[in-house]
Design an enzyme around this catalytic site. Structure first.
Site, PDB file in Angstrom:
ATOM      1  N   SER A   1       0.985  -1.125   0.753  1.00  0.00           N
ATOM      2  CA  SER A   1      -0.021   0.365  -0.171  1.00  0.00           C
ATOM      3  C   SER A   1       0.758   1.103  -0.036  1.00  0.00           C
ATOM      4  O   SER A   1       0.313   2.787   0.212  1.00  0.00           O
ATOM      5  CB  SER A   1      -1.516   0.037   1.171  1.00  0.00           C
ATOM      6  OG  SER A   1      -0.784   0.067   2.507  1.00  0.00           O
TER       7      SER A   1
ATOM      8  N   ASN B   1      -0.697  -2.276  13.829  1.00  0.00           N
ATOM      9  CA  ASN B   1      -2.144  -1.738  13.812  1.00  0.00           C
ATOM     10  C   ASN B   1      -2.635  -0.451  14.854  1.00  0.00           C
ATOM     11  O   ASN B   1      -3.685  -0.026  14.141  1.00  0.00           O
ATOM     12  CB  ASN B   1      -2.751  -2.603  14.603  1.00  0.00           C
ATOM     13  CG  ASN B   1      -3.180  -4.007  14.181  1.00  0.00           C
ATOM     14  OD1 ASN B   1      -2.534  -4.516  12.619  1.00  0.00           O
ATOM     15  ND2 ASN B   1      -2.724  -5.436  14.458  1.00  0.00           N
TER      16      ASN B   1
ATOM     17  N   THR C   1     -40.123  26.829  -6.980  1.00  0.00           N
ATOM     18  CA  THR C   1     -40.425  25.425  -6.406  1.00  0.00           C
ATOM     19  C   THR C   1     -40.736  25.325  -7.862  1.00  0.00           C
ATOM     20  O   THR C   1     -41.336  25.020  -8.279  1.00  0.00           O
ATOM     21  CB  THR C   1     -41.195  25.400  -5.976  1.00  0.00           C
ATOM     22  OG1 THR C   1     -42.992  25.369  -6.079  1.00  0.00           O
ATOM     23  CG2 THR C   1     -41.150  26.523  -4.365  1.00  0.00           C
ATOM     24  N   HIS C   2     -40.302  23.244  -7.266  1.00  0.00           N
ATOM     25  CA  HIS C   2     -40.532  21.981  -8.504  1.00  0.00           C
ATOM     26  C   HIS C   2     -40.050  22.512  -9.964  1.00  0.00           C
ATOM     27  O   HIS C   2     -40.544  22.775 -10.754  1.00  0.00           O
ATOM     28  CB  HIS C   2     -42.227  22.271  -8.934  1.00  0.00           C
ATOM     29  CG  HIS C   2     -42.588  21.617  -7.811  1.00  0.00           C
ATOM     30  ND1 HIS C   2     -43.768  20.667  -7.155  1.00  0.00           N
ATOM     31  CD2 HIS C   2     -43.587  22.416  -6.906  1.00  0.00           C
ATOM     32  CE1 HIS C   2     -43.284  20.269  -6.392  1.00  0.00           C
ATOM     33  NE2 HIS C   2     -43.946  21.345  -5.404  1.00  0.00           N
TER      34      HIS C   2
ATOM     35  N   SER D   1     -15.974  24.402 -26.484  1.00  0.00           N
ATOM     36  CA  SER D   1     -15.648  23.133 -27.204  1.00  0.00           C
ATOM     37  C   SER D   1     -14.833  23.274 -28.769  1.00  0.00           C
ATOM     38  O   SER D   1     -14.330  23.899 -28.809  1.00  0.00           O
ATOM     39  CB  SER D   1     -17.202  22.931 -28.074  1.00  0.00           C
ATOM     40  OG  SER D   1     -17.738  21.366 -29.142  1.00  0.00           O
TER      41      SER D   1
ATOM     42  N   LYS E   1     -19.515  27.823 -27.917  1.00  0.00           N
ATOM     43  CA  LYS E   1     -19.761  27.685 -26.930  1.00  0.00           C
ATOM     44  C   LYS E   1     -18.924  27.788 -25.991  1.00  0.00           C
ATOM     45  O   LYS E   1     -18.078  28.081 -26.145  1.00  0.00           O
ATOM     46  CB  LYS E   1     -19.695  25.461 -27.183  1.00  0.00           C
ATOM     47  CG  LYS E   1     -20.447  24.856 -27.676  1.00  0.00           C
ATOM     48  CD  LYS E   1     -21.844  24.748 -26.760  1.00  0.00           C
ATOM     49  CE  LYS E   1     -21.719  23.614 -26.050  1.00  0.00           C
ATOM     50  NZ  LYS E   1     -22.505  22.826 -25.616  1.00  0.00           N
TER      51      LYS E   1
ATOM     52  N   ASN F   1     -19.315  26.322 -21.828  1.00  0.00           N
ATOM     53  CA  ASN F   1     -19.315  25.230 -21.797  1.00  0.00           C
ATOM     54  C   ASN F   1     -18.784  25.828 -19.500  1.00  0.00           C
ATOM     55  O   ASN F   1     -17.972  26.092 -19.574  1.00  0.00           O
ATOM     56  CB  ASN F   1     -18.627  24.070 -21.840  1.00  0.00           C
ATOM     57  CG  ASN F   1     -19.286  23.931 -23.065  1.00  0.00           C
ATOM     58  OD1 ASN F   1     -20.723  24.588 -23.336  1.00  0.00           O
ATOM     59  ND2 ASN F   1     -18.512  22.449 -23.987  1.00  0.00           N
TER      60      ASN F   1
ATOM     61  N   GLU G   1     -19.974  21.348 -13.849  1.00  0.00           N
ATOM     62  CA  GLU G   1     -20.454  20.450 -13.950  1.00  0.00           C
ATOM     63  C   GLU G   1     -19.294  18.997 -13.187  1.00  0.00           C
ATOM     64  O   GLU G   1     -19.721  18.321 -12.847  1.00  0.00           O
ATOM     65  CB  GLU G   1     -20.661  19.762 -15.254  1.00  0.00           C
ATOM     66  CG  GLU G   1     -21.375  20.387 -16.797  1.00  0.00           C
ATOM     67  CD  GLU G   1     -21.317  20.440 -17.836  1.00  0.00           C
ATOM     68  OE1 GLU G   1     -22.427  20.288 -18.848  1.00  0.00           O
ATOM     69  OE2 GLU G   1     -20.045  21.025 -18.478  1.00  0.00           O
TER      70      GLU G   1
ATOM     71  N   TYR H   1      -8.124  -5.575  14.423  1.00  0.00           N
ATOM     72  CA  TYR H   1      -8.043  -5.346  13.136  1.00  0.00           C
ATOM     73  C   TYR H   1      -8.226  -6.425  11.921  1.00  0.00           C
ATOM     74  O   TYR H   1      -7.808  -8.364  12.178  1.00  0.00           O
ATOM     75  CB  TYR H   1      -6.174  -4.761  12.933  1.00  0.00           C
ATOM     76  CG  TYR H   1      -5.634  -4.709  11.559  1.00  0.00           C
ATOM     77  CD1 TYR H   1      -5.910  -3.249  11.096  1.00  0.00           C
ATOM     78  CD2 TYR H   1      -4.948  -5.273  10.590  1.00  0.00           C
ATOM     79  CE1 TYR H   1      -5.060  -2.502   9.661  1.00  0.00           C
ATOM     80  CE2 TYR H   1      -4.949  -4.847   9.650  1.00  0.00           C
ATOM     81  CZ  TYR H   1      -4.704  -3.639   9.021  1.00  0.00           C
ATOM     82  OH  TYR H   1      -4.420  -3.690   8.019  1.00  0.00           O
TER      83      TYR H   1
ATOM     84  N   GLN I   1      -6.759  -1.821   4.568  1.00  0.00           N
ATOM     85  CA  GLN I   1      -6.207  -0.831   4.440  1.00  0.00           C
ATOM     86  C   GLN I   1      -6.756  -0.062   3.134  1.00  0.00           C
ATOM     87  O   GLN I   1      -6.238   0.606   2.544  1.00  0.00           O
ATOM     88  CB  GLN I   1      -4.450  -1.710   3.781  1.00  0.00           C
ATOM     89  CG  GLN I   1      -3.884  -1.857   3.148  1.00  0.00           C
ATOM     90  CD  GLN I   1      -2.680  -2.343   2.817  1.00  0.00           C
ATOM     91  OE1 GLN I   1      -1.866  -2.328   3.518  1.00  0.00           O
ATOM     92  NE2 GLN I   1      -2.618  -2.944   1.702  1.00  0.00           N
TER      93      GLN I   1
ATOM     94  N   LYS J   1      -7.715   3.891   3.166  1.00  0.00           N
ATOM     95  CA  LYS J   1      -7.219   5.388   2.691  1.00  0.00           C
ATOM     96  C   LYS J   1      -6.853   5.914   1.360  1.00  0.00           C
ATOM     97  O   LYS J   1      -7.610   7.144   1.534  1.00  0.00           O
ATOM     98  CB  LYS J   1      -5.692   5.512   2.714  1.00  0.00           C
ATOM     99  CG  LYS J   1      -5.626   5.196   4.609  1.00  0.00           C
ATOM    100  CD  LYS J   1      -4.050   4.228   5.149  1.00  0.00           C
ATOM    101  CE  LYS J   1      -3.881   3.172   4.763  1.00  0.00           C
ATOM    102  NZ  LYS J   1      -4.472   2.732   5.770  1.00  0.00           N
TER     103      LYS J   1
HETATM  104  N1  ARG Z   1      -0.772  -0.949   5.749  1.00  0.00           N
HETATM  105  C1  ARG Z   1      -1.743  -1.177   7.110  1.00  0.00           C
HETATM  106  C2  ARG Z   1      -2.976  -0.711   7.073  1.00  0.00           C
HETATM  107  O1  ARG Z   1      -3.179   0.308   6.079  1.00  0.00           O
HETATM  108  C3  ARG Z   1      -0.849  -1.394   8.298  1.00  0.00           C
HETATM  109  C4  ARG Z   1      -1.529  -2.354   9.420  1.00  0.00           C
HETATM  110  C5  ARG Z   1      -1.243  -3.822   9.119  1.00  0.00           C
HETATM  111  N2  ARG Z   1      -1.419  -4.763   9.924  1.00  0.00           N
HETATM  112  C6  ARG Z   1      -1.217  -5.885   9.704  1.00  0.00           C
HETATM  113  N3  ARG Z   1      -1.776  -6.441  10.962  1.00  0.00           N
HETATM  114  N4  ARG Z   1      -0.759  -5.993   9.041  1.00  0.00           N
HETATM  115  O2  ARG Z   1      -4.106  -0.868   6.951  1.00  0.00           O
END
Ligand code: ARG
Length: 463
Positions: A24, A111, A156-157, A278, A284, A286, A291, A318, A323, A326
């Site tokens: 990650s 964790n 309204t509407h 455009s 145009k 836009n 949007e 956990y 993971q 994020k």
């Molecule tokens: N990269 C992990 C996460 O974002 C960190 C925690 C990992 N913990 C584990 N027991 N593998 O959740």
């Protein structure tokens, strides 16, 4: 080949495809500064409690400082075999300061570490979002101040209903964004809780001092249950809910900007600098900014739904599923901030076509309710007057006229109660002026609301 901190019990190397699948780092490298700050505080606590020697802590802190500079200079090297930001920094620290680096992780788990980093990150971002919303609201109030005399049809509407001041309309969005801001402030309290020291899930055998660490990291509160602390992502879900509600407001505003800048409405003109052309149709201009804001709303809702779904059946504590939190959180934070910023920049530059707005509020029978109220003032019941005005509107429609274009005699044929004074009652200005109920659109009300809005912005305390 770099050794993984956890590979002791393994007899086989991790498959490269698994390394790539589980890594990650491309996402969580964004947390590096929080990871380092958290580790420094943890180190200080370990020394404070005598779990490690103070010389050891100094070495670790120095090493962490060097790593921070490496990140800042863009020199830090990433490797998918090290999974995440936590293992990258720990491994790099080992290369930097040697064996003592292995003491940093005493009384800590990834964790509780990732929970800490995420909370520190989101604490900062929530503050930023609140500050950005205040700036946007200031721009909205300034535009409202300029348009205290601009009259537009209220809908309204999506049918013309009654005239309102454009300033009153703008202040409706001020209220929405103020509530958003208040929601983020409230959410902040639950983000601002320190999970570190919960370790893997059960707490730790070392004599740590969690309150000491919390003090160093400016957390007013320490999480009360170690299992909850490492399993909880409510604070993210709550932020995403607040962000989704805020995006609903942006999406509604955007929809109106798009409609109103069309030839059909022609109420506003978006600044050239905030529009695009455009590639085929030369005429145009836009409304791509509103949007895209409207479109990005879907993405933020998606982030919320995705995280709810990730979390919904996870057994405590956990699980690696978490993971996946994020990318969702980061996407929503980035999207929301970008939307607030672009609207703050665009709002003062909107060209408001007062003449078109005014024109639209004099056609489409926006004064029908006022004619009915007039009759009530002369003694009719509202139900009676409603039906009487309905007939008058029908007649006017057949004759291609507005109510105020009928002659007094024509009007009198629907009710003898109608007299010459009716014509002053039916102008948009008068209709607005009569709506003096608290929160209504009368000019004096709106002027006072602008004053109050300024005061509320000045008083708004950022957590
Ligand atoms: N990269 C992990 C996460 O974002 C960190 C925690 C990992 N913990 C584990 N027991 N593998 O959740």
């Amino acid at each position: 080949m770099i050794e993984k901190p956890w590979e002791g019990r393994f007899t086989e190397k991790t498959d490269r495809s698994v390394e790539l699948f589980t890594s990650s780092i491309h996402v969580d490298k964004r947390l590096y500064a929080y990871d380092i700050d958290g580790s420094i505080a943890h180190c200080k606590m370990l020394a404070h409690t005598g779990i490690i020697a103070s010389e050891e802590a100094e070495k670790l802190i120095e090493g962490l400082g060097a790593i921070r500079r490496e990140f800042q200079r863009g020199k830090f090297e990433f490797d998918h075999s090290l999974e995440d930001i936590h293992m990258h920094i720990e491994t790099r620290l080992f290369q930097e300061v040697g064996k003592v680096a292995q003491k940093l992780h005493t009384a800590r788990s990834r964790n509780d570490q990732v929970a800490l980093d995420s909370r520190m990150y989101l604490r900062d971002e929530t503050r930023t979002v609140i500050r950005l919303l205040t700036a946007l609201n200031a721009a909205i109030v300034s535009l409202a101040e300029e348009h205290i005399d601009t009259i537009m049809p209220g809908y309204t509407h999506l049918q013309r209903a009654q005239p309102v001041l454009f300033a009153h309309y703008l202040l409706a969005y001020f209220e929405m964004f103020m509530r958003d801001s208040a929601r983020f402030c409230d959410c902040f309290k639950r983000i601002n809780v320190m999970p570190l020291g919960s370790a893997a899930l059960a707490g730790t055998t070392y004599p740590i001092d969690r309150h000491y660490t919390a003090g160093l990291l400016q957390f007013p509160e320490v999480s009360a249950n170690s299992i909850d602390a490492v399993s909880d992502r409510d604070f993210m879900i709550e932020f995403l809910s607040c962000a989704s509600i805020c995006m609903v407001h942006f999406s509604r505003l955007s929809e109106e900007m798009i409609l109103w800048s069309s030839t059909e409405f022609g109420f506003i003109e978006l600044p050239d600098a905030f529009s695009t052309g455009s590639s085929i149709m030369p005429q145009k201009k836009n409304p791509d900014v509103p949007e895209l804001v409207r479109g990005k709303t879907g993405k933020v809702f998606g982030d919320l739904m995705a995280l709810l779904t990730v979390m919904k059946s996870l057994p405590l504590a956990y699980n690696r599923d978490m993971q996946e939190d994020k990318p969702l959180l980061f996407d929503a934070v980035d999207t929301l901030k970008a939307c607030i910023e672009i609207y703050t920049a665009m709002t003062p530059k909107l060209k408001i076509r007062k003449d078109r707005m005014y024109q639209a509020s004099t056609t489409g029978f926006l004064n029908a309710t006022d004619l009915a109220d007039y009759l009530v003032g002369k003694g009719m019941t509202f139900r009676e007057s409603h039906s009487c005005v309905g007939k008058t509107v029908g007649y006017a429609l057949n004759h291609g006229k507005e109510l105020h274009e009928l002659t007094l005699d024509e009007m009198k044929s629907f009710s003898p109660l109608i007299a010459e004074d009716i014509f002053s009652v039916l102008t948009p200005e008068q209709m607005i002026q009569r709506r003096t109920s608290f929160g209504g659109t009368a000019r004096e009300n709106v002027r006072a609301a602008i004053q109050t809005a300024r005061q509320r912005l000045a008083d708004a305390a950022c957590p």
